[in-house]
Design an enzyme around this catalytic site. Structure first.
Site, short mmCIF file in Angstrom:
data_model
loop_
_atom_site.label_atom_id
_atom_site.label_comp_id
_atom_site.label_asym_id
_atom_site.label_seq_id
_atom_site.Cartn_x
_atom_site.Cartn_y
_atom_site.Cartn_z
N GLY A 1 37.80 41.81 39.47
CA GLY A 1 36.45 42.20 39.78
C GLY A 1 36.28 43.54 40.70
O GLY A 1 35.08 43.88 40.71
N VAL B 1 44.50 46.38 38.20
CA VAL B 1 46.06 46.00 38.91
C VAL B 1 47.04 46.28 38.31
O VAL B 1 47.14 46.41 36.96
CB VAL B 1 46.06 44.60 39.18
CG1 VAL B 1 47.23 44.13 40.03
CG2 VAL B 1 44.71 43.85 39.90
N ASP C 1 35.38 34.44 43.98
CA ASP C 1 35.47 34.65 42.74
C ASP C 1 36.87 33.90 42.15
O ASP C 1 37.92 34.50 41.56
CB ASP C 1 35.83 36.27 42.31
CG ASP C 1 35.87 36.67 40.77
OD1 ASP C 1 35.48 35.78 40.03
OD2 ASP C 1 36.30 37.73 40.49
#
Ligand SMILES: *[C@@H]1O[C@H](CO)[C@@H](O)[C@H](O)[C@H]1NC(C)=O
Ligand SMILES: *[C@@H]1O[C@H](CO)[C@@H](O)[C@H](O)[C@H]1NC(C)=O
Ligand SMILES: *[C@@H]1O[C@H](CO)[C@@H](O)[C@H](O)[C@H]1NC(C)=O
Ligand SMILES: *[C@@H]1O[C@H](CO)[C@@H](O)[C@H](O)[C@H]1NC(C)=O
Ligand SMILES: *[C@@H]1O[C@H](CO)[C@@H](O)[C@H](O)[C@H]1NC(C)=O
Ligand SMILES: *[C@@H]1O[C@H](CO)[C@@H](O)[C@H](O)[C@H]1NC(C)=O
Length: 834
Positions: free
Chosen positions: A505, A509, A620
Site C-alpha cells: 500500500g 518491496v 491494512d
C-alpha cells in the site's frame, strides 16, 4: 341452563387437555401413545413420543424450547411414520409397538414381579419398580446411556468381562441412531476416560486423581459438582452429582465427537456451553508423539520433555511430531538414574501403567528404579498430601500443559540430565554470557561513537537533529541502525525489477542481500509524507521497538533526500496468500498449521492493539501482509506504516483511507471511521479465508454471496464444517474449526461494538472464553451495491487501495456516505482511480 353447563365443561376440558395427556405412572394395561407424556413429580423431565427425522420414544426437559432430548429408547429402531404405543407388560417389561403392533423395542426385563409400575424420576431416570417397593429399580434407563450423562447417571466398565456402558454420539443433530463416537472408561492399566471414534482413541479426559479426571483443567464451578470414580476388583464407574440443587447441568457427546458441558441459565432460559473437549489442538491424542509435551501458547506447539530430543530433527522442524522424542542420554538402568519433577501437565496415557493404592511416593520411586522399563511415577491420589503409587512403562504419551491444575509427576532420566548438574552448567553459562555482554556493550559504545563522528564529518545535519531529539527521550528502547542508500542500492541491485517482491500500500518491496550475506526485505515508501527526517526516524525507532514473535522485525531504515526506506528481516516462506490461495500449495497447510497461524496473527495483533507501548492500528491487514518464516510462523508486516506517514490518531476519522477491498471494515470504507475494531474486522475475514481457503474478494465471482455471507448461511443451517477447506483432509480438530468460524463471524459483525477486541478473540481461540452467537455479518453486496460483483481491482499484487487523490478525498469527506454514490462511482472509488 343445561347447555351453559355443557359449554363450561367443554371449555374446561379444552383448556385442560394437556394435563389430561400427562401421566404420573404407567401400570400394565395402560399405555402411552400420541402426544401423551409421562412427567416427573416436580415436572423437570417429560417422556413420550417425539419426532425428529423419524419417530422415537424419548425423554426431554419439560417446558424447554427448543426441546433438549436426553435419552431415546429406540434410537436404532425408529417407528417409521406410524404412530407408536408404549406398553408395560405384566412382567414389568417395557415394549414399544409400531402402528402394526410389531414390537420395535423392548427393555427385556425378565424378573417376574407382581405389580410393576413405570415412572419417570426428577433426575430424568425412567424406572420400573414394584408398587410396594418404589426404591428398588427393576429396570432403569440410566443403565442404558444415550449421548447424555445426567447427574446421578454412571458409566461402568466391568474389569472381569470387559463389558462397558458408554455415551454413544448421535449420527447427526436430527438422527439419534448410534454414531461413531464413544465416551467410556478404558480399563487397560489404570482405568481412564476416553473418547474413541470407530475404536480409535481421539481424546483422553484421563485417569482419576482423587478429585477429578486428570486431563481436565479444574474450574471454579466444579466446587458445585461431586465427581465420583469408583474402582473395585470387578468394576469401575464414573459419574457426577450436583451439590448445589439450583444448578442444572448436562454433559453430552455431540454428533461431531465433542464432549460438552452445559449449564442452564435462568436469565436467558437457555443452555450455556461451559466447557467442551477436545478444546484445542493439544487435546488431540498423542499429538506430540512419545515423550513430547503440547502447549498451545507455545510456538511451535510441541516440545520434547526435558532430557529428551526429537527422534527426527528434520521432521520435528517441519512440525511433523508423530515420531516424538527419544532420550538424549540412555538410562543406566540402575540406581544412578534419577527423576525430574514435572508440574502443571496432564498425566501421560495410563494404558501402559501399573498402580498400587497402599504404597507411598518414596516406595513408588524405589519400585520404579528397580525395573528398567519404568519411565515415570506419580501419586495415585492427590488428596490429603498424596497417596498410592502409579508407574508408567516405556514411552510417555499424550501430555499437555493445563491452564490450571495438573498433578506433579516424576520422569526418570540418566544421572547426567539431573538438575544439580545443570545448575553448575547454568552458572558457568551465566558467567560466560555476562562477560560476553560486557564486551559487546563496550564494542557497541565504540561503534556508536565512531559512527557519530563519521556522520558529523559528512555533515548530515538531519541525523544530528535526530540525535539531539533522541537524547531527550526516555532511553528504554533500542536505537535503530541507519543504512546508507548506497548499501541498500547495492543490496537490491539498484532496486532492479528482478529483486522486486511485490507492491504494498505504501510502495514497492525489494529483496536485498547485504554484504554479510544476510537477506533483507526493503520497503521503498512511495510517497513523501511531508514528515521531516527527524520525525521519520523518531517514528521508525518507535516501530522498531515493537518486538513480538508475530511481528516482522524492522532492522533499520535509510533516509536520503526524499528517499525513505525501511529494512525488514526477510521471510523465506513469503506470505500467507502465496500458500492459501494456490491450488497446489494450499494442501501444505494442514489444520494444526492453519490454527497456529490464526493464533499467531491474533497474538501479534493483540500486541499491537493493547500490549505495546504504542497503540497501533494496522489498517491494512490482509493475507498478503501476513508473512511466514521458516517454521511457518505468521508475522504481521506493514504495521505502523500509517504512523510513519504521519498519522497517529488512536481512533478517529481520517482522510486517507488505507485498506484493501475484501478486508476493509464497512465503517472505514464508507465513512473513514477507524478504530482497533476495524483491524478486528480484517482479522475476521482472514480467519474465514484461512478456514475456507477461499478469498473473500473472489468469492463473489461464483455466487451471490461473499465469503462472509456464505459462512453465515452455513452457520445458520448448522453445517459450519462445510466451510472448511477440503485440502486440510482429516487433520482438523472439529472443535477448533467451529470455534474459528464462530469467532471469525463475530469479528466481521456490521457494528464495531458487536465485534470482540483482540484480547477477547485470543481467549476465544484458546477456549478460555465462551463464544456468543454471531448475528448476520456485514455483507459486501449490501454495502457496496451489486457492482462489487464485477469489481475488478488490480489483482496481481493484491494492491491496497490508498485513496490519496485529493478530489476523491474531498468528495469522500463531504458526502460522508458511500451509499450516495452511483454503483459505477463506488467501483471507481474502491479502485482508487479516477
Ligand atoms: C398395549 O396396550 C394397549 C392399551 O392398553 C392394548 O390395547 C394393547 O393390546 C397392548 N398391546 C400389547 C402388545 O400388550
Ligand atoms: C411414510 O409415509 C410415506 C408417505 O406419507 C410413505 O410413502 C412411506 O412408505 C411411509 N413409510 C413407512 C415406513 O411407513
Ligand atoms: C432386547 O433384546 C433384543 C433381542 O435380543 C435386542 O435386540 C435388544 O437390543 C434388547 N433391548 C435392550 C434394551 O437391550
Ligand atoms: C460424593 O459422592 C460420594 C459417592 O458417590 C459420596 O460418598 C460423597 O459423600 C459425596 N460427597 C459429597 C460432598 O456429597
Ligand atoms: C448455588 O448456585 C446458585 C446459582 O448459581 C448460587 O447463587 C448459589 O450461591 C449457590 N449456592 C451455594 C451454596 O453454592
Ligand atoms: C518391568 O515391568 C514390566 C511392565 O510391568 C514387566 O513386564 C517386566 O516383567 C518388569 N521387569 C522386571 C525385571 O521386573
Amino acid at each position: 341452563m343445561e347447555s351453559f353447563k355443557v359449554l363450561v365443561l367443554c371449555t374446561l376440558l379444552f383448556h385442560f387437555t394437556p394435563s389430561i395427556n400427562t401421566l404420573q405412572k404407567i401400570a400394565p394395561g395402560q399405555s402411552i401413545k400420541g402426544d401423551e407424556t409421562l412427567v416427573s413429580p416436580s415436572e423437570t423431565f417429560e417422556a413420550g413420543f417425539l419426532s425428529l427425522r423419524d419417530q422415537y420414544f424419548g425423554i426431554w426437559y419439560k417446558g424447554l424450547s427448543p426441546r433438549t432430548v436426553v435419552w431415546i429408547a429406540n434410537r436404532d429402531a425408529p417407528l417409521g411414520n406410524s404412530s407408536g404405543v408404549l406398553n408395560v407388560t405384566d412382567g414389568g417389561n417395557i415394549v414399544i409397538l409400531d402402528g402394526t403392533g410389531f414390537a420395535v423395542w423392548s427393555s427385556n426385563t425378565t424378573i417376574i414381579v407382581k405389580k410393576p409400575l413405570l415412572k419417570l424420576l426428577d433426575n430424568g431416570n425412567l424406572v420400573v419398580v414394584e408398587e410396594n417397593n418404589p426404591e428398588k429399580f427393576l429396570w432403569q434407563s440410566f443403565d442404558l446411556p444415550g449421548d447424555t450423562l445426567l447427574p446421578g447417571m454412571k458409566l461402568r466398565s466391568n474389569l472381569v468381562s470387559g463389558d462397558y456402558t458408554s455415551l454413544i454420539s448421535w449420527r447427526d443433530t436430527q438422527d439419534p441412531s448410534s454414531g461413531l463416537y464413544s465416551y467410556h472408561i478404558d480399563t487397560k492399566g489404570l482405568p481412564q476416560v476416553v473418547i474413541t471414534k470407530g475404536g480409535v482413541l481421539l481424546f483422553r479426559p484421563g485417569s482419576w486423581n482423587g478429585n477429578i479426571l486428570s486431563g481436565i483443567a479444574s474450574k471454579n464451578l466444579y466446587k458445585s459438582f461431586n465427581f465420583s470414580f469408583e474402582l473395585t476388583d470387578k468394576e469401575v464407574s464414573y459419574g457426577y452429582e450436583l451439590l448445589n440443587q439450583s444448578i442444572v447441568s448436562r454433559y453430552m457427546l455431540t454428533s461431531t465427537g465433542l464432549v460438552e458441558r452445559f449449564i442452564f441459565r435462568d436469565q436467558v432460559k437457555g443452555w450455556q456451553l461451559f466447557l467442551a473437549g477436545p478444546a484445542d489442538q493439544c487435546d488431540n491424542y498423542a499429538i506430540c508423539g512419545a515423550n513430547g509435551n503440547c502447549d498451545v501458547t507455545n510456538s511451535p506447539t510441541c516440545e520434547c520433555l526435558k532430557g529428551f530430543i526429537p527422534k527426527s530433527q528434520a521432521k520435528w522442524n517441519s512440525q511433523i511430531w508423530s515420531d516424538g522424542c527419544v532420550r538424549r542420554v540412555d538410562l543406566a538402568c540402575g540406581k544412578s538414574d534419577g527423576f525430574l519433577k514435572f508440574t502443571g501437565l496432564k498425566l501421560p496415557d495410563t494404558s501402559t501403567s501399573w498402580f498400587d493404592k497402599s504404597l507411598n511416593l518414596e516406595e513408588c520411586e524405589k519400585l520404579c528404579l528397580k525395573n528398567c522399563s519404568c519411565a515415570a511415577y506419580a501419586n495415585l491420589d492427590v488428596r490429603n498430601g498424596g497417596s498410592g503409587c502409579l508407574l508408567w512403562f516405556n514411552n510417555l504419551v499424550d501430555m499437555r500443559k493445563l491452564t490450571s491444575g495438573g498433578q506433579d509427576f516424576y520422569i526418570r532420566v540418566a544421572a547426567s540430565e539431573l538438575d544439580h548438574n545443570n545448575g553448575v552448567k547454568k552458572k558457568l553459562a551465566g558467567i560466560l554470557v555476562g562477560c560476553a555482554m560486557f564486551i559487546l556493550t563496550l564494542i557497541g559504545l565504540v561503534v556508536i561513537i565512531l559512527r557519530r563522528k563519521k556522520l558529523k564529518k559528512e555533515g548530515r545535519n538531519q541525523i544530528i537533529n535526530w540525535k539531539n531529539h533522541t537524547d531527550n527521550k526516555d532511553k528504554e528502547g533500542i536505537d535503530i541502525p541507519i543504512f546508507d542508500l548506497s548499501t541498500i542500492a547495492n543490496a537490491t541491485s539498484n532496486f532492479s525489477i528482478s529483486n522486486k517482491l511485490g507492491e504494498g500500500g505504501f510502495g514497492p518491496v525489494y529483496k536485498g542481500t547485504l554484504k554479510n550475506g544476510k537477506e533483507v526485505a526493503v520497503k521503498r515508501l512511495s510517497d513523501n509524507s511531508g514528515q521531516g527526517p527527524k520525525e521519520f526516524i523518531n517514528e521508525v525507532e518507535l516501530i522498531a521497538n515493537l518486538q513480538h514473535r508475530n511481528l516482522v522485525k524492522l532492522l533499520g531504515c535509510c533516509i536520503h533526500d526524499d528517499e525513505r526506506l525501511l529494512i525488514y528481516e526477510f521471510m523465506i516462506n513469503r506470505s500467507l496468500d502465496y500458500f492459501l490461495f494456490d491450488e497446489n500449495k494450499r494442501s501444505l497447510l494442514h489444520w494444526p498449521q492453519r490454527f497456529q497461524i490464526i493464533c499467531g496473527i491474533a497474538r501479534g495483533l493483540l500486541y499491537l492493539h493493547e500490549d505495546s507501548r504504542l497503540r497501533i492500528i494496522h489498517r491494512d491487514l490482509k493475507t498478503s501482509n501476513i508473512l511466514l518464516d521458516e517454521n511457518m510462523n505468521p508475522k504481521i508486516s506493514d504495521f505502523g506504516i500509517a504512523r510513519i506517514f504521519g498519522e497517529d490518531e488512536a481512533e478517529g476519522k481520517t482522510k486517507r483511507i488505507v485498506g484493501t477491498h475484501g478486508y476493509i471494515s464497512p465503517e472505514y470504507a464508507t465513512r473513514g471511521f477507524f478504530s482497533v475494531k476495524s483491524d478486528v474486522f480484517s482479522f475476521g475475514v482472514i480467519v474465514l479465508e484461512i478456514v475456507s481457503g477461499r478469498k473473500n474478494r473472489d468469492f463473489l465471482h461464483h455466487s451471490d454471496l461473499d465469503l462472509l455471507g456464505h459462512a453465515w448461511r452455513l452457520w445458520g443451517e448448522e453445517r459450519p464444517l462445510e466451510l472448511l477447506d477440503e485440502s486440510v483432509g482429516d487433520t482438523s480438530t472439529v472443535s477448533e474449526v467451529v470455534r474459528c468460524i464462530n469467532m471469525g463471524l463475530l469479528c466481521v459483525q456490521e457494528r464495531p461494538d458487536d465485534r470482540p477486541d483482540m484480547s477477547g478473540a485470543v481467549l476465544m481461540l484458546n477456549g478460555e472464553k465462551p463464544l456468543s452467537r454471531p448475528k448476520e455479518p456485514a455483507f459486501y453486496p449490501h454495502q457496496f451495491g451489486s457492482s462489487s460483483r464485477n469489481c475488478e481491482l488490480p489483482s496481481t499484487n493484491e494492491m491496497s487501495i490508498t485513496l490519496l487523490d485529493a478530489s476523491t478525498l474531498i468528495t469522500f469527506n463531504y458526502i460522508q456516505s458511500f451509499e450516495e454514490y452511483e454503483p459505477k462511482q463506488k467501483e471507481r472509488i474502491m479502485r482508487g482511480s479516477d
